[in-house]
Motif scaffolding. Structure first.
Motif, short mmCIF file in Angstrom:
data_model
loop_
_atom_site.label_atom_id
_atom_site.label_comp_id
_atom_site.label_asym_id
_atom_site.label_seq_id
_atom_site.Cartn_x
_atom_site.Cartn_y
_atom_site.Cartn_z
N PHE B 179 -2.18 -8.67 10.69
CA PHE B 179 -1.25 -7.66 10.06
C PHE B 179 -1.15 -7.43 8.61
N ILE B 180 -1.44 -8.06 7.91
CA ILE B 180 -1.74 -8.12 6.33
C ILE B 180 -2.85 -7.29 6.12
N ARG B 183 -2.29 -3.81 7.02
CA ARG B 183 -1.38 -3.23 6.07
C ARG B 183 -2.15 -2.78 4.78
N ILE B 184 -3.13 -3.68 4.49
CA ILE B 184 -4.01 -3.08 3.31
C ILE B 184 -4.51 -1.59 3.58
N LEU B 187 -1.96 1.17 3.87
CA LEU B 187 -1.75 1.54 2.52
C LEU B 187 -2.59 2.85 2.31
N ALA D 420 3.60 1.23 -3.24
CA ALA D 420 3.17 1.17 -1.76
C ALA D 420 2.47 -0.23 -1.51
N CYS D 421 1.73 -0.57 -2.60
CA CYS D 421 1.34 -2.06 -2.45
C CYS D 421 2.43 -3.23 -2.17
N ILE D 424 2.81 -3.92 1.12
CA ILE D 424 1.91 -5.09 1.48
C ILE D 424 2.20 -6.39 1.00
N ALA D 427 5.12 -7.26 3.30
CA ALA D 427 4.82 -8.00 4.73
C ALA D 427 3.94 -9.37 4.43
N ILE D 428 3.37 -9.77 3.36
CA ILE D 428 2.92 -11.13 3.17
C ILE D 428 3.92 -12.16 3.09
N LEU D 431 6.05 -12.30 6.31
CA LEU D 431 5.48 -12.98 7.36
C LEU D 431 5.27 -14.58 7.26
#
Lengths: 100, 641, 479, 516
Positions: B179-180, B183-184, B187, D420-421, D424, D427-428, D431
């Motif tokens: 997932f991560i 996500r990168i 972006l 926007a980072c 991410i 999410a990190i 999760l």
């Protein structure tokens, strides 16, 4: 005729002596007396001004002040006695129950 | 630049294609337990089956240059920016629809058998249906944002399914990683969208609709287009597991095997390819981006193939092979051959799904064993699995007249005729490597003597029909789907005629001299043959020759550990970032920022404690203070006079 | 000499009551002395009624040395209200602590008389007499708990410093008299407004000494040293009386004399006053933070509030003065109420004033704790309570007058004050333990006093218009 | 204006207050009665606010349901309330979360009467702050909110509750007191220019001050709001307050109180001082983005579940600020949307924290793991809410974040990319939290006896999750009601830039600058 300023300076000096007495003496009775001295210095000022202004007000005021001073002295002494009862001392520097 | 000549028709049926799986998903969420494991699974499969039927119907209705459109409602409207929740189907989407629902349906069926004994079966089918919904949203959305919704949604399902067996922390970690890393990429994707919207917005155009966008591309400067497409491609790199963001895909094999087949082979990972194809009108006028895509595609294809050679986990081999095949697709995109890319996507879906499901059947038979060093000689135990596996392996290796042959050859020929000889060479070498590692796998698993552990041996059994029938169907597809796109010197491409209108006249197959084309093909076939032979020579005959990882030296170790890319990322990104966060959380925030806040309070308190000493309790000190203040005022006054 | 003696009426009323109480005290039995409190209250009530009836008058008497205008009446109301509340809250307390009732009530009344005179004084000498009447009575009140060493010590300190300050004040009056030839405020004002060359230097010195005297009485830093010790040592109802009424009286005189009649000297006072205001607020609040005793904390807090009031004086003009009067009105119930709650906590002859004694009060005594919370929140300036409205107008006047910096320092200071006011609430609601139930002074009258103060705190916060109008018209009556 | 012209908003303000008074009359032993009564009153407020929603004129950007009652006419202070498309949803959010918060208070054992009393008073305070259109009135509500919250944290909070409560109040007041000075100053300046003393917000909008004056006033307002938001680096009160507060307190704090700050910017700081807002926008955007990344990074390292959620709020509110200061329609609309979304998702997260805390009396993430096995329903809710909070499309968080970033991108692409980072990072850490909390093996034996959610708990979470889904899938009913009001706000900014700057009209003589 002595100029007004002389009286004023004299009374200022007496006032200052009274102030210093209040500040440095370690005996409440003498401190009380010094306060009286301050008040009397003011009285002198009033009279001097009354004299130079040619008005009677100043003279009258002095009577008021004397009366007040007397009342204060009475109360003062009563308070001193009350304090003495608790402390067996008249040194104002020892009275530090209340601080900070 | 592309004059849209397509006819648009409204078809309200479209919405039901994604909604039916969603409904099934919702029913299973609320009543799944009450319905029971079996019914829930059947319901889920049936829902996808209905979607498949609808998709076929739509496909049947769809004229060659037509577009079906179905508007539900306005989703987001803010100022002039407006995005609809609406679906569209054109030729490209129709193909994707068939892949998603078709393969999805087969895998649902397969899962009925594969997951029969799992406690979380209901949950599994909920996730699976949800995935189908999002995937359909992704391919059917009529605008970029809806595509993005599907894009993220499938990422979610991938996360959930990879970590499906949550008892093992390893699986969840793999899910998180998937997932991560995605996500990168996302972006980049979303920034690309922003750039597109704001740049067009500056010109007074507020749209993300696929139907509208091509008309306005000319408003953008080449540099902007390049930047937009690069950013969008970053998203594709993440989703389709290209260098440098491929690291999640091998780990994602932690999920149940049907998931690997559906999500990590046939559908989700190809979303990046679909997206670039869908936005071909943006990518085509961005030569710089295209060349980067081509290089990354080729590099990934080659690199993943080398890694696949050394893997011992049956699914890892397939995972790297998927990465490699996706590289081919991007290679095709990079040289502007969108149609070829989609064609390979299409064929790959069949044979890779077949391979994964076959490996699943093997794993199922061996009680969860995934190490190829502990397999061998399974041919006789699992005949159906074996034969379908052979067919799929032939297809992926590119043996003539299989699906993989046609699609891969098309890409290589396009690269060659495009003049990108270096890319072509890499592609051909990779084809050889592919043949090698796939046959290595085939031999290690099914041939030679059995190395299966003793306690497992008695239980080896062929999978039930519910699993083998999908395998057979896919194996058939692995051969015949390729025939749709045969080169002109055979019977010509039905595929091109179908898909080409979508991409306009921009990128028809380049027709060089037929002899050259055949020659180029022969070169490839030769190299593939060499790859197969080497695999045969090394693995089929000895059968038992297996190199243990510890003893492995040099290049082999490098490959086995996939160039230590994971460790490299860990060193340069994960750990520094963790350390910075730790410093922020444990030192900077409590001591510096909060320290300042508390410091103010402490200073006030400190002042308070110090100043209070001035109140000594001695009345004569007070009086001195009084007098000093009076004198200070007096002096101030007298100086004023 | 004027024939009308009406302007004397409120003062005389209280004085008369005081005398009645004092004399009656000699003739009635020990156990009937509760009557004296009721007589005092009656007298105060009558005086209040008179003050209401006389609202709007602007009569002077005794050659204009005493001027009963709205300004004087406004303050008279405050004094009477506070005196009445003090009497109410002391009824049980004086018995518990063995204070002689008759003297206590009559002294309260004498002090009130002095205050009324101070507020109405239109002559420096009359003001002085009022001041001394009040002071001498309060000196005695401070030391009235004779069995307590702290009370005596406080009285001694108060007396010494008070008398000392009186000397300075009187000296100032003398010098002003000498410079202007009169002690009558109208004449002084007229003198100052005359266009002429040089004022004699001792006029300034006189003004300065007057300022020092007022500074002492209101407890402005650096003339504040007496406040914490005296407030802490004095019997708690007396402390409440002092913190509110004595302070109000001093501000009343200050407003009338320095702000109005001597306003031509304003520009010379501006900077020292600003410094005084800032120092008073800041030191008061800072030192309050680290106090272990709630009573002493309130003493420091009253210094801080004097600082806010000084902002009103610095701002001057119409709004400065109006907000000053209004602030006094809003400050009164909360401060007095807080001291009344401390009164309640007195156990036999042991005062329970530390924070620790408030622990758990919130759930043992919900009413008292709620009232105390109201007082604390009001003092801290939380809307919609009286303290907030008061501060709002004070800061507003500062901003109108262009002293935005003072307003900012003022709000920052109220921030500091939140820390220690809330600590009381922390103790009451968020800690367990503390004083046992039976060590309260169970007096319905005391509860009434607390309740009235609480009601006033809310009323002045939510519906301040009427009081503001009064303040405004009180101020305008000076012109 | 609608048929409810009189008293509708006031009624919503009054219902909880009346409820609070009613509670005082009920004996403290009657636990169930107390709880039920307060629940009913909060539900009544919700029902009334739904009627508000119904009667709200979506096409009108002006204030609706306006009520005016003179209060202190001599000072231009009046009781003016009204709502527009911006405050409507915040009012609804408040009335929506409040019954749920009370429902979540069932496990509170001690002093339930006072607890509920403060909750209801708090509701009135919060609603008041959202509907007040008079600066003086607004300030009163703004401060009134502090007191019940202070008690809620201080009495029913965790181990360091007193410290946290005091910090919360003092920190918040630090800002708001300066705002008070600015409010007074503003009204005084208006009086100078227009010869009318008023605290009426709508009139004060018409005052166009010179930029440097605006900047100072803006800073005073901004500090107050920035602390409340909280904007980096004014955030440290938040983790303390959140962690120590009881569940309902945290929910309200995160769900509603933080929105006061962003609402304040949008309603007061920006339109009152548009030029200053424009000038300061880069600074605030920078702080917002730093906050997004910083909050996420710090959240990641938290061992305490609640603290993690608290820091995540810092990050999420950073997005709101970024959107607001993009000063365009998408940014602001996204910002408002994100306010609501965050209120729901973070509110739900705090409810969930509370639910496991009630069971295990620990909030340390490491004390859990593998909860899915014992508490599947809980885990599903946690999963959904987590994904809503990291902005998964299809759930509410996405719409807000998307619009914010879209709006901000056109203004400042660089900062937006950095922001926007934050997605991410979100999410990190989220999760990772999920992994440690609900996934993995069930290692702690204490967790083996955990029971899944009760009906009451389901009743709390289900409406929130339903709304999370609705807002993600069909946001138009919300967005369309906001749009006219946001347009109006933006128009104010634009017109004021063109408007002539007020001078002192020669009244500066009256404004003494200094003593000498």
């Amino acid at each position: 005729m002595v100029p007004l300023d002389y009286y004023l300076i004299l009374s200022a000096i007496i006032f200052a002596i009274g102030v210093v007495g209040v500040l440095i003496r370690r005996n409440l009775i003498i401190v009380l007396m010094s306060i009286e001295l301050m008040l009397n210095a003011v009285n002198l000022t009033f009279i001097a001004f009354a004299n130079s202004l040619g008005s009677m007000d100043g003279q009258v005021i002095v009577f008021f002040v004397m009366a007040v001073a007397a009342a204060e002295a009475v109360i003062g002494l009563a308070i001193v006695i009350s304090v003495f009862r608790h402390r067996q001392s008249l040194d104002p520097q020892e009275m530090q129950l209340l601080k900070w | 630049m592309v004059a849209s000549t397509s006819t648009v028709a409204t078809l309200e049926l479209l919405r039901w294609i994604p909604l039916i799986p969603l409904c099934a998903c919702a029913i299973n969420i609320f009543f799944g337990r009450a319905l029971g494991h079996r019914t829930a699974g059947v319901l889920a499969s049936a829902a996808v089956g209905v979607s498949l039927a609808l998709a076929l119907y739509v496909f049947w209705l769809l004229p060659a240059t037509g577009i079906f459109h179905d508007l539900l409602y306005t989703w987001i409207e803010s100022g002039s920016f407006r995005v609809n929740l609406s679906f569209q189907v054109d030729a490209l989407t129709a193909i994707m629809l068939l892949v998603v629902t078709g393969i999805g349906f087969l895998i649902h069926i397969y899962s009925l058998g594969y997951m029969a004994h799992d406690d979380g079966k209901v949950r599994f089918f909920i996730y699976l249906n949800l995935f189908i919904f999002f995937m359909l949203l992704l391919v059917m959305g009529d605008n970029l944002l809806l595509l993005f919704v599907g894009w993220e949604g499938v990422g979610l399902c991938s996360y959930l399914l990879v970590g499906f067996w949550y008892h093992d922390a390893k699986n969840t970690i793999a899910g998180n990683k998937a997932f991560i890393v995605n996500r990168i990429g996302d972006l980049g994707f979303i920034l690309g969208i922003f750039l597109l919207v704001t740049e067009l917005g500056r010109q007074g155009i507020w749209t993300l609709d696929f139907a509208e966008l091509p008309k306005h591309v000319s408003l953008l400067t080449p540099a902007t287009i390049t930047l937009i497409t690069l950013l969008l491609f970053v998203g594709a790199v993440g989703k389709s597991a290209q260098i440098p963001l491929f690291v999640w895909l091998p780990d994602a094999m932690a999920g149940p095997t049907p998931v690997s087949a559906l999500i990590h082979a046939a559908t989700m990972v190809t979303a990046g390819v679909y997206m670039t194809a869908r936005l071909h009108f943006l990518f085509a006028p961005a030569p710089y981006t295209l060349s980067i895509i081509a290089i990354i595609g080729a590099a990934t294809a080659f690199f993943a193939a080398t890694v696949a050679i050394a893997q011992n986990d049956i699914k890892k081999v397939l995972a790297y092979s998927t990465v490699s095949q996706l590289g081919y697709m991007f290679l095709a995109v990079g040289i502007g051959a969108f149609s070829a890319a989609i064609f390979h996507l299409f064929t790959h879906a069949f044979f890779k799904a077949c391979l994964f499901l076959g490996s699943g059947s093997v794993i199922h038979a061996l009680d969860g064993e995934q190490d190829m060093r502990k397999m061998g000689g399974l041919r006789s135990y699992l005949p159906k699995t074996y034969w379908t596996y052979v067919i799929a392996t032939l297809a992926i290796a590119g043996v003539p007249l299989t699906a993989g042959f046609f699609s891969k050859d098309l890409i290589l020929w396009q690269a060659f005729s495009h003049g990108s000889y270096a890319l072509w060479l890499v592609g051909v070498v990779t084809a050889g490597l592919t043949a090698f590692y796939m046959f290595r796998q085939l031999f290690m698993v099914f041939h030679g003597s059995s190395r299966v552990e003793d306690h497992v041996k008695p239980h080896i059994h062929e999978s039930p029909a519910v699993m083998t029938v999908p395998l057979i169907v896919l194996a058939i597809g692995s051969i015949f789907t390729g025939w749709l796109g045969a080169p002109e010197y055979l019977w010509g491409s039905l595929w091109d005629r179908w898909v080409q209108p979508v991409f306009g006249g921009a990128h028809g197959a380049e027709h060089g001299p037929v002899t050259t084309e055949i020659l180029v093909t022969l070169v490839t076939v030769a190299i593939v043959a060499i790859g197969i032979y080497l695999a045969y020579a090394r693995y089929a005959r000895t059968g038992t020759r297996v190199v243990p990882a510890e003893a492995a030296a040099g290049l082999y170790r490098v490959l086995l550990n996939s160039y230590w890319i994971d460790e490299f990322y860990d060193r340069i990104a994960v750990r520094p970032f963790t350390r910075v966060s730790q410093w922020l959380a444990q030192i900077f925030d409590p001591l510096v920022i909060d320290g300042l806040v508390n410091g103010v309070a402490k200073v006030a308190r400190g002042f308070s404690l110090i100043w209070r000493e001035a109140q000594t309790g001695n009345v004569q000190h007070y009086l001195i203070g009084f007098l000093a203040a009076t004198l200070a005022l007096l002096i101030y006054y007298l100086r004023q006079l | 000499m004027d024939a009308s003696l009406i302007p004397l009426l409120p003062g005389a009323q209280v004085l008369l009551t005081a005398l009645v109480v004092m004399l009656l005290d000699l003739f009635i039995d020990e156990h009937e002395r509760g009557l004296l409190a009721w007589i005092s209250l009656l007298g105060l009530a009558l005086c209040g009624a008179e003050a209401i009836l006389l609202w709007g008058s602007s009569e002077g008497t005794f050659g204009d040395t005493l001027l009963l205008d709205n300004f004087a009446l406004f303050f008279t109301q405050i004094f009477i209200a506070v005196a009445a509340l003090t009497v109410l809250s002391s009824m049980r307390y004086v018995r518990e602590t063995g204070i002689h009732e008759g003297e206590f009530y009559s002294l309260i009344l004498f002090a009130t008389t002095g205050m009324i005179v101070m507020a109405a004084a239109n002559d420096l000498m009359v003001f002085f007499l009022g001041l001394e009447t009040m002071s001498v009575a309060v000196y005695v009140l401070t030391g009235m708990w004779r069995s307590s060493a702290r009370s005596s010590e406080a009285a001694m300190k108060y007396f010494l410093m008070g008398a000392f300050a009186t000397g300075f004040l009187l000296y100032g009056i003398a010098l002003i008299y000498g410079a202007t030839g009169s002690t009558n405020l109208n004449q002084i004002s007229a003198y100052l407004l005359e266009p002429q060359g040089q004022w004699p230097p001792y006029l300034f010195v006189g003004g300065l000494l007057l300022l020092v005297g007022f500074g002492f009485k209101v407890g402005a830093v650096p003339f504040h040293f007496w406040i914490p010790d005296v407030y802490e040592g004095a019997p708690t109802p007396v402390t409440g009386f002092m913190a509110v009424a004595v302070k109000a009286a001093a501000f009343a005189a200050w407003a009338r004399i320095l702000m109005h009649e001597l306003s031509p000297l304003d520009s010379d006072w501006a900077l020292p006053l600003r410094v005084l205001a800032i120092a008073t607020m800041t030191i008061g609040n800072l030192l309050a933070i680290s106090q272990p005793s709630v009573k002493r904390m309130l003493a420091y807090s009253s210094i801080a509030h004097a600082g806010y009031l000084l902002i009103g004086i610095v701002a001057g003009e119409e709004w400065g003065s109006t907000s000053l009067l209004f602030y006094l009105a809003t400050y009164a119930p909360a401060t007095f109420g807080a001291f009344a709650v401390i009164t309640l906590l007195t156990e036999q002859d042991k005062p329970k004033e530390d924070y620790g004694h408030f622990a758990g009060l919130g759930f043992k005594r919900p009413f008292v704790a709620m009232a105390m919370s109201l007082f604390m929140l009001s003092l801290a300036g939380f809307p919609p309570l009286a303290g907030f409205t008061g501060k709002f107008h004070i800061f507003r006047s500062a901003i109108i007058a262009g002293h935005t910096d003072l307003a900012i320092i003022g709000v920052l200071n109220s921030l500091l004050s939140v820390i220690y006011y809330l600590r009381v609430i922390v103790m009451m609601y968020m800690n367990e333990g503390g004083v046992k139930g039976k060590s309260f002074i169970e007096s319905p009258y005391l509860y009434t006093a607390v309740g009235l103060a609480a009601a006033a705190t809310i009323y002045l916060g939510v519906l301040p218009m009427r009081t503001l109008e009064w303040s405004r018209s009180a101020f305008s009556s000076l012109f | 204006m609608s048929q409810f012209a009189v008293g509708h908003l006031s009624l919503i303000l009054l219902i909880p207050l009346v409820g609070a008074v009613v509670l005082l009359l009920i004996p403290r032993q009657q636990r169930q009665v107390l709880l039920t009564v307060s629940l009913l009153f909060s539900l009544a407020a919700f029902v009334w606010s739904m009627r508000l929603f119904q009667a709200f004129d979506a096409g009108n950007g002006d204030m609706q349901f306006v009520e005016r009652v003179t209060w202190m006419p001599a000072f231009g202070i009046a009781y003016i309330v009204g709502i527009d498309g911006i405050s409507l949803f915040l009012v609804l959010l408040t009335t929506f979360l409040m019954p749920l918060a009370i429902l979540a208070s069932w496990p509170v054992r001690e002093k339930i009467k006072e607890y509920l009393f403060f909750m209801l008073v708090l509701e009135t305070g919060m609603l008041g702050a959202f509907v007040a259109l008079d600066l003086f009135l607004f300030y009163i509500f703004w401060e009134v909110m502090l007191v019940p919250m202070y008690f809620l944290i201080g009495i029913w909070g965790g181990a360091r509750r007193i410290y946290a409560a005091l910090k919360f109040v003092v920190y918040t007041m630090a800002g708001s007191l300066l705002m008070l000075v600015a409010i007074i100053y503003l009204a005084t300046r208006y009086a100078h220019v227009h010869q009318v003393l008023t605290f009426d917000l709508l009139q004060l909008y018409n005052l166009h001050l010179p930029v440097n004056e605006q900047t100072w006033l803006f800073l005073a307002f901004a500090l107050s709001f920035a602390i409340k938001v909280p904007l980096f680096p004014f955030h440290t009160w938040l983790p303390d307050a959140h962690v120590e507060a009881p569940t309902a307190g945290s929910v309200i704090l995160a769900g509603i109180l933080l929105k006061m700050g962003t609402y304040g910017f949008l309603r007061f700081a920006i339109p009152l001082f548009p030029n200053a807002a424009l000038a300061m926008a880069p600074v605030i955007i920078a702080l917002a983005v730093i906050g997004i990344l910083y909050g996420a990074a710090v959240a990641m390292m938290q061992a305490d579940f609640k603290k993690l959620v608290a820091y995540s709020s810092v990050s999420h509110l950073g997005f709101v600020m970024l959107g607001l200061f993009a000063l365009n329609i998408q940014g602001i609309q996204g910002g408002i949307y994100q306010m609501i979304s965050h209120g729901l998702s973070t509110g739900a997260l705090f409810f969930l924290v509370g639910m496991i805390y009630d069971r295990r009396h620990t909030r340390m993430i490491d004390d859990f793991g593998g909860l899915w096995q014992q508490m599947p329903v809980f885990s599903v809710f946690l999963l959904i809410v987590t994904f809503a909070s990291i902005g998964l499309p299809g759930l509410n968080g996405f719409i807000g974040e998307f619009l914010i970033l879209l709006g901000a991108f056109s203004v400042t692409p660089g900062w937006t990319a950095a922001a926007a980072c934050g997605i991410i990072l979100g999410a990190i850490y989220m999760l990772w939290m999920l992994r440690r909390l609900i996934f993995g093996p069930l290692t702690h034996p204490e967790n083996q006896k955990l029971v899944d959610l009760s009906h009451r708990e389901l009743l709390i979470l289900a409406p929130i999750v339903a709304l999370i889904l609705i807002m993600g899938v069909y946001p138009q009913p919300f967005l369309s009601r906001m749009q006219p009001s946001v347009d109006l706000t933006l128009k104010r900014i634009v017109t004021s830039q063109a408007a002539p700057v007020a001078t002192n009209h020669g009244t500066s003589g009256e404004m003494k600058t200094d003593g000498r």
